[in-house]
Design a protein around this motif. Structure first.
Motif, PDB file in Angstrom:
ATOM      1  N   GLU A 190       0.818  -1.206   0.000  1.00 14.48           N
ATOM      2  CA  GLU A 190       0.000   0.000   0.000  1.00 14.48           C
ATOM      3  C   GLU A 190       0.856   1.263   0.000  1.00 14.48           C
ATOM      4  O   GLU A 190       1.802   1.384   0.783  1.00 14.48           O
ATOM      5  N   GLN A 241      -3.023   4.860   0.194  1.00 15.79           N
ATOM      6  CA  GLN A 241      -3.778   3.608   0.103  1.00 15.79           C
ATOM      7  C   GLN A 241      -3.801   2.838   1.417  1.00 15.79           C
ATOM      8  O   GLN A 241      -4.270   1.703   1.449  1.00 15.79           O
ATOM      9  N   ARG A 242      -3.333   3.458   2.478  1.00  9.66           N
ATOM     10  CA  ARG A 242      -3.254   2.737   3.758  1.00  9.66           C
ATOM     11  C   ARG A 242      -4.639   2.236   4.173  1.00  9.66           C
ATOM     12  O   ARG A 242      -5.609   2.990   4.232  1.00  9.66           O
ATOM     13  N   THR A 274      -6.182  -2.821   1.612  1.00  9.31           N
ATOM     14  CA  THR A 274      -6.303  -4.283   1.610  1.00  9.31           C
ATOM     15  C   THR A 274      -7.410  -4.744   2.549  1.00  9.31           C
ATOM     16  O   THR A 274      -8.219  -5.621   2.206  1.00  9.31           O
ATOM     17  N   TYR A 291      -5.013   0.974  -6.293  1.00  9.86           N
ATOM     18  CA  TYR A 291      -4.373  -0.183  -5.645  1.00  9.86           C
ATOM     19  C   TYR A 291      -4.724  -1.470  -6.395  1.00  9.86           C
ATOM     20  O   TYR A 291      -3.856  -2.310  -6.668  1.00  9.86           O
TER      21      TYR A 291
END
Length: 460
Positions: free
Chosen positions: A73, A77-78, A81, A210
């Motif tokens: 990430e 984008q943290r 997932t 992502y």
């Protein structure tokens, strides 16, 4: 009465025969009447790996394994997932969430998802005749998400609620902190569960980027257990047009470290660890035997033999202490690194006793006996056989083996690997592990926990 005695005596002989066969590696006679599983591995032109496992059952399991996780990430984008794992069966570019859910329920399909530091998985169980429908539903959710703002927001709220539950599990927190400390917060040290403000800052555009970066051919493995004959051709149709190459990931660099958090919980939790081995390493079997040899459990555990009461952690840490609540070994493997060590908890005021006991037990790996090693090898074989009975565990392990080795190891292959482990190879493996930097993680009352230097000295 004589008949009952004869039956018991026969049963005892069978158990002795089975134990001897497992210990000596002679599994051919033990498993002679079991129908062999059929495995097939295909690689599509764009790199997607499609693996099928025939176990002659009525239930199918399908796992779409994407080899990217929290480690991949970017800053914006943290948490992606984790949120993606909550977007399964949400609206796609072709179907509404209602239609996807209805089709899933009409076919009696059970879906699940999970996220890790290095991967995320969409999975399902279905009756064999419905396996084609199940694969279509999973693939559509993964490849064609609409990422509607309100659905992303709902997924983020669901992920944040999961964090609240996660925060109440100190053992899970310690494992997460081990990654943070062991990899200095980078690559495998990036958290799966990020801060709530980072979730709130996550946008549909960031999730889309992502997915675009990581949903590529050589990063995907599709595993089907007990599926239809058309499974491979269906995967070709669904995944065959994906781009092939993934952007190279930053290699994981293990650093070791010291991470401590003050807490008012009833127990203090402490972990000691080193760099373990990666998937594909020649030392995987040795480290697995070491982990089983350390074993562990709770200070009180109902049950008889087979509960690990002869493991080193149980005998040397838990037995004789009323203040240590639990202790167990851990072994975590990734494509380019791994973690190995022990975790334990103790009542407040007895943290020093716990640390000293854990350190002494780890240091004792340098002086193992043949009896300990043989017992651990037999227990590990038993664990392998038990885990492979689970479709979920077998499928996840299958996917990781395909990504690491490009083939699947049967139970017999794994037994042979375990049989090759001996006292000399374990001593070599212990020396390699102890050459890495120590990682210390603690949560609870920190006043009674020795310094990093003191703990490292006890392990020297």
């Amino acid at each position: 009465m004589l008949r009952a005695y004869t039956r018991n005596r026969t049963f005892t002989k069978q158990i002795r025969f089975l134990s001897t066969s497992l210990a000596t590696g002679d599994q051919n006679e033990v498993f002679a009447d079991i129908k062999p599983e059929q495995t097939q591995v295909n690689r599509l032109k764009n790199g997607v790996r499609v693996a099928t496992l025939e176990r002659f059952g009525n239930m199918s399991s399908i796992h779409i394994f994407v080899g990217s996780g929290a480690r991949d990430e970017a800053v914006n984008q943290r948490g992606a997932t984790h949120v993606i794992s909550h977007l399964l069966l949400k609206e796609t570019t072709e179907k509404t969430a209602f239609r996807l859910t209805r089709e899933t329920e009409q076919a009696g399909i059970s879906v699940s998802s999970s996220s890790f530091h290095d991967a995320f998985v969409y999975a399902c169980d279905a009756l064999r005749p419905c396996s084609s429908i199940a694969l279509n539903l999973l693939a559509e959710s993964l490849l064609k998400p609409a990422l509607l703002p309100w659905e992303v927001k709902a997924a983020i709220e669901s992920a944040k609620n999961e964090i609240d539950k996660f925060s109440g599990n100190p053992q899970a927190l310690i494992v997460e902190y081990l990654h943070t400390a062991g990899y200095a917060g980078k690559t495998l040290g990036k958290p799966i569960y990020v801060r709530k403000e980072e979730y709130d800052a996550l946008s549909p555009e960031a999730i889309s980027s992502y997915l675009k970066e990581n949903i590529v051919g050589d990063n995907i493995c599709v595993v089907g257990t007990n599926v239809n004959a058309s499974f491979v051709s269906q995967c070709e149709e669904l995944f065959g047009k994906l781009p092939q190459k993934k952007k190279p990931a930053e290699p994981a660099t293990y650093t070791g470290g010291d991470f401590r958090i003050e807490s008012e919980a009833e127990q203090s939790h402490i972990a000691l660890g080193f760099e373990g081995v990666k998937w594909g390493s020649d030392l995987v079997a040795d480290v697995s035997v070491l982990s089983k040899l350390l074993g562990g459990g709770l200070s009180f555990s109902a049950g008889g033999p087979g509960k690990g009461i002869y493991s080193k952690l149980y005998q040397e840490v838990l037995v004789g202490s009323q203040n240590i609540c639990f202790a167990h070994a851990y072994q975590i493997m990734y494509s380019d690194s791994g973690l190995f060590g022990v975790i334990g908890s103790a009542r407040h005021g007895f943290e020093n006793e716990l640390v000293n006991s854990l350190a002494k037990c780890l240091a004792g790996l340098k002086n193992l006996t043949e009896e300990e090693v043989n017992r651990a090898k037999v227990q590990l074989k038993s664990n392998v056989a038990l885990n492979l009975e689970s479709r979920q565990i077998a499928s996840d392990d299958f996917a990781r083996q395909i990504l690491a080795y490009d083939k699947r190891f049967t139970s017999e292959d794994l037994y042979k690997m375990i049989d090759k482990v001996n006292l000399k190879s374990l001593q070599k493996t212990v020396n390699i592990i102890f050459q890495s930097q120590l990682t210390v993680v603690a949560q609870g009352n920190l006043q009674n926990i020795p310094s990093y230097r003191a703990i490292a000295g006890a392990l020297a």
